[in-house]
Design a protein around this motif. Structure first.
Motif, PDB file in Angstrom:
ATOM      1  N   THR A 177      -0.697   0.631   1.972  1.00 18.02           N
ATOM      2  CA  THR A 177      -1.970   0.962   2.555  1.00 18.02           C
ATOM      3  C   THR A 177      -2.343   2.474   2.509  1.00 18.02           C
ATOM      4  O   THR A 177      -2.997   2.983   1.835  1.00 18.02           O
ATOM      5  CB  THR A 177      -2.289   0.550   3.942  1.00 18.02           C
ATOM      6  OG1 THR A 177      -2.082  -0.932   3.955  1.00 18.02           O
ATOM      7  CG2 THR A 177      -3.367   0.813   4.454  1.00 18.02           C
ATOM      8  N   THR A 228      -1.693 -10.368   5.124  1.00 19.92           N
ATOM      9  CA  THR A 228      -2.725 -10.777   6.082  1.00 19.92           C
ATOM     10  C   THR A 228      -2.334 -11.140   7.626  1.00 19.92           C
ATOM     11  O   THR A 228      -2.644 -10.865   8.458  1.00 19.92           O
ATOM     12  CB  THR A 228      -3.920 -11.499   5.421  1.00 19.92           C
ATOM     13  OG1 THR A 228      -4.459 -10.985   4.220  1.00 19.92           O
ATOM     14  CG2 THR A 228      -5.022 -11.725   6.335  1.00 19.92           C
ATOM     15  N   TYR A 279     -15.258 -10.685  11.106  1.00 17.88           N
ATOM     16  CA  TYR A 279     -14.991  -9.155  10.843  1.00 17.88           C
ATOM     17  C   TYR A 279     -14.897  -8.407  12.090  1.00 17.88           C
ATOM     18  O   TYR A 279     -13.894  -7.477  12.458  1.00 17.88           O
ATOM     19  CB  TYR A 279     -15.844  -8.169  10.221  1.00 17.88           C
ATOM     20  CG  TYR A 279     -15.494  -6.923   9.612  1.00 17.88           C
ATOM     21  CD1 TYR A 279     -14.392  -6.811   8.775  1.00 17.88           C
ATOM     22  CD2 TYR A 279     -16.054  -5.768  10.361  1.00 17.88           C
ATOM     23  CE1 TYR A 279     -13.939  -5.593   8.301  1.00 17.88           C
ATOM     24  CE2 TYR A 279     -15.405  -4.525  10.203  1.00 17.88           C
ATOM     25  CZ  TYR A 279     -14.565  -4.334   9.193  1.00 17.88           C
ATOM     26  OH  TYR A 279     -14.045  -3.126   9.133  1.00 17.88           O
ATOM     27  N   PRO A 300     -13.252   0.175   6.229  1.00 15.70           N
ATOM     28  CA  PRO A 300     -13.239  -1.292   6.545  1.00 15.70           C
ATOM     29  C   PRO A 300     -12.049  -1.697   5.698  1.00 15.70           C
ATOM     30  O   PRO A 300     -11.525  -1.691   4.565  1.00 15.70           O
ATOM     31  CB  PRO A 300     -14.531  -1.790   5.899  1.00 15.70           C
ATOM     32  CG  PRO A 300     -15.275  -0.463   5.768  1.00 15.70           C
ATOM     33  CD  PRO A 300     -14.526   0.619   5.550  1.00 15.70           C
ATOM     34  N   VAL A 301     -11.299  -3.049   6.303  1.00  8.92           N
ATOM     35  CA  VAL A 301     -10.169  -3.605   5.733  1.00  8.92           C
ATOM     36  C   VAL A 301     -10.506  -5.025   6.233  1.00  8.92           C
ATOM     37  O   VAL A 301     -10.780  -5.743   6.991  1.00  8.92           O
ATOM     38  CB  VAL A 301      -8.873  -3.248   6.738  1.00  8.92           C
ATOM     39  CG1 VAL A 301      -7.729  -3.997   5.994  1.00  8.92           C
ATOM     40  CG2 VAL A 301      -8.692  -1.726   6.721  1.00  8.92           C
ATOM     41  N   ILE A 302     -10.250  -5.926   4.910  1.00  2.41           N
ATOM     42  CA  ILE A 302     -10.310  -7.463   5.334  1.00  2.41           C
ATOM     43  C   ILE A 302      -9.182  -8.111   4.638  1.00  2.41           C
ATOM     44  O   ILE A 302      -8.332  -7.511   3.814  1.00  2.41           O
ATOM     45  CB  ILE A 302     -11.533  -7.999   4.528  1.00  2.41           C
ATOM     46  CG1 ILE A 302     -11.760  -7.607   2.920  1.00  2.41           C
ATOM     47  CG2 ILE A 302     -12.982  -7.574   5.306  1.00  2.41           C
ATOM     48  CD1 ILE A 302     -13.018  -8.394   2.233  1.00  2.41           C
ATOM     49  N   MET A 346     -12.676   0.957   0.698  1.00  3.80           N
ATOM     50  CA  MET A 346     -12.388  -0.053   1.432  1.00  3.80           C
ATOM     51  C   MET A 346     -11.030  -1.063   0.983  1.00  3.80           C
ATOM     52  O   MET A 346     -10.565  -0.513  -0.119  1.00  3.80           O
ATOM     53  CB  MET A 346     -13.561  -1.402   1.228  1.00  3.80           C
ATOM     54  CG  MET A 346     -13.751  -2.141   2.247  1.00  3.80           C
ATOM     55  SD  MET A 346     -15.301  -3.055   2.064  1.00  3.80           S
ATOM     56  CE  MET A 346     -14.881  -4.668   2.811  1.00  3.80           C
ATOM     57  N   LYS A 391      -6.016  -3.170  10.314  1.00  2.00           N
ATOM     58  CA  LYS A 391      -7.640  -2.700  10.586  1.00  2.00           C
ATOM     59  C   LYS A 391      -8.040  -1.915  11.815  1.00  2.00           C
ATOM     60  O   LYS A 391      -8.963  -1.049  11.708  1.00  2.00           O
ATOM     61  CB  LYS A 391      -8.296  -4.428  10.815  1.00  2.00           C
ATOM     62  CG  LYS A 391      -9.910  -4.248  10.722  1.00  2.00           C
ATOM     63  CD  LYS A 391     -10.016  -5.811  10.578  1.00  2.00           C
ATOM     64  CE  LYS A 391     -11.462  -5.969  11.229  1.00  2.00           C
ATOM     65  NZ  LYS A 391     -11.690  -7.266  11.651  1.00  2.00           N
ATOM     66  N   LEU A 416      -2.890  -7.684   9.355  1.00  2.00           N
ATOM     67  CA  LEU A 416      -4.058  -7.098   9.213  1.00  2.00           C
ATOM     68  C   LEU A 416      -4.612  -6.531  10.280  1.00  2.00           C
ATOM     69  O   LEU A 416      -5.450  -5.517  10.374  1.00  2.00           O
ATOM     70  CB  LEU A 416      -5.037  -8.590   8.759  1.00  2.00           C
ATOM     71  CG  LEU A 416      -6.632  -8.391   8.783  1.00  2.00           C
ATOM     72  CD1 LEU A 416      -7.022  -7.304   7.993  1.00  2.00           C
ATOM     73  CD2 LEU A 416      -7.265  -9.725   8.866  1.00  2.00           C
ATOM     74  N   ASP A 417      -4.410  -7.185  11.428  1.00  2.00           N
ATOM     75  CA  ASP A 417      -5.180  -6.623  12.817  1.00  2.00           C
ATOM     76  C   ASP A 417      -4.647  -5.325  13.015  1.00  2.00           C
ATOM     77  O   ASP A 417      -5.507  -4.464  13.406  1.00  2.00           O
ATOM     78  CB  ASP A 417      -4.726  -7.710  13.816  1.00  2.00           C
ATOM     79  CG  ASP A 417      -5.472  -8.989  13.872  1.00  2.00           C
ATOM     80  OD1 ASP A 417      -6.456  -9.085  13.181  1.00  2.00           O
ATOM     81  OD2 ASP A 417      -4.938  -9.908  14.472  1.00  2.00           O
TER      82      ASP A 417
END
Lengths: 271, 271
Positions: B60, B79, A223, B93-95, B70, B87, B83-84
């Protein structure tokens, strides 16, 4: 040095946190490790909470001064009383062992009868009960302090007949209306695991809170993008103890199956 | 409202992310859920990366505007490419689903022969290979794009004879020198899991990247103190789709075993 290449720090009152390190070495083979066991002041279990917080801060500060990218409070007693404060005040990610252990116990239990064994400090804090009941109000949680277990482990007698006798006598109150899941709520206890499993019976699932913590550690390394991908430098594990390096080396070498082990004696807490 | 009481957001190109939601409902029964499937523009797999990034941002933004604590990017294609950036730019928080799936595959594999199936976009990004090889340079990774799988799932034909034929034909290249571990690198694929397992054989471990993601989600809810402990308000799941609410409800109701399901049609992306 990039922060990714810094070691992960582990702190414990003594050798108990080595059970977490063992799992970390298996799951995270690229990570450097710094470990500090406060053997000279072990056990933490009977100490007042405020003193445990103070000692935990001293350990934290020592490892941060050496340079670590993340801190694992690999001690249930310290996690119970100091995690929130330390996590709020240091600028690296910090995790303890109680939340991972609780989560794993809730997954494992079918009957909802969960027991926790730990030090007097951990049991008195009721942190496991709080975690378990907040997430799952229907489970029934019993806690039992096992003050004799840590000294048996720290004196390297954890496979002795004395250990067997102490474990059987201490766990006797759990044998009526047996739980289906027992949390080893002290990182020293996995060294007594075969004896504990034998006493409890094979139908009781033992939860190693320390090993579960390594799953969280992996998640958080991902993370926060903190994984070490540098393989040019060979992996290092360094151990500090406030007690006897020889005794520490004997236990750690056996437990981690390492022939050579860099152990340095340090002093914490002023004069 | 306290942020702990806000829902967790899940986004996907269509119904695939429901496989993650199903596991979240099981493991995190106290959490409220908001889901958005961009069915009208599904599949994302064949689209250029920049367009997938743009669509993922729109999803998003929509869920953040509704209020979430979250975000789970429950779509491998999104993803892999978004994602990067997401985030780094949002303040919750993002996963994503790729790191948890990779970690789980490395734990499961004994031979080091790991295969990944996913959309063209996911395979082209090589994100799984990167994750797997950075953590474990000795494994051998093969990737196979399965562009026909998502349309079969989205059209609710995932138990049909057609599905069986498509799965068998598509996976044929993996049958020589079989992997011991196969990552279902698209959240739609667990709906085809029985067929995939049948084709691959029972000796191949299937990794459901979405289900693994829920373990990370639990860890991060604990880490950020974001668990919902309020039981006064009954738990809610709300679903948004850019496509047909009826089709979405049919698939989601079956898959999640829910008799009633609040599904709302929305439009994304301007005019």
């Amino acid at each position: 040095m990039l922060s990714n290449e810094l070691p992960i720090g582990f702190i414990d009152s003594g050798v108990g946190g080595l059970t977490v390190v063992k799992e970390a070495m298996r799951q995270l083979p690229n990570e450097h490790i710094l470990y500090l066991g406060d053997t000279a002041r072990c056990p933490y279990g009977p100490r007042p909470a405020q003193q445990v917080v103070e000692f935990t801060w001293q350990m934290t500060q020592f490892l941060i001064d050496q340079g670590i990218k993340m801190l694992v409070i690999a001690c249930n007693t310290a996690t119970a009383v100091a995690l929130d404060e330390i996590k709020a005040k240091v600028d690296i990610p910090v995790i303890g062992v109680i939340q991972p252990g609780s989560r794993s116990a809730l997954k494992a239990s079918h009957t909802g009868e969960i027991a926790v064994i730990g030090t007097e400090g951990t049991v008195k804090s009721a942190t496991y009960e709080k975690e378990l009941l907040e997430k799952s109000p229907d489970v029934h949680v019993r806690s039992l302090a096992c003050p004799k277990f840590v000294p048996v482990v720290e004196s390297n007698q954890f496979t002795s007949p004395v250990a067997k006798k102490i474990v059987a006598e201490t766990l006797a109150p759990l044998m009526y209306n047996k739980p289906d899941t027992l949390i080893l709520g002290c990182t020293h206890y996995p060294l007594l695991r075969p004896i504990i499993q034998n006493v409890m019976g094979s139908d009781v699932t033992l939860i190693d809170s320390g090993a579960e913590t390594v799953n969280d550690l992996s998640t958080l390394l991902d993370y926060f993008n903190l994984n070490n991908y540098d393989r040019k430098v060979s992996k290092t594990c360094k151990f500090y103890t406030t007690g006897s390096p020889k005794m520490f080396r004997d236990i750690a070498g056996d437990w981690l199956d390492l022939k050579t082990l860099e152990v340095e004696h340090i002093h914490l807490g002023g004069k």
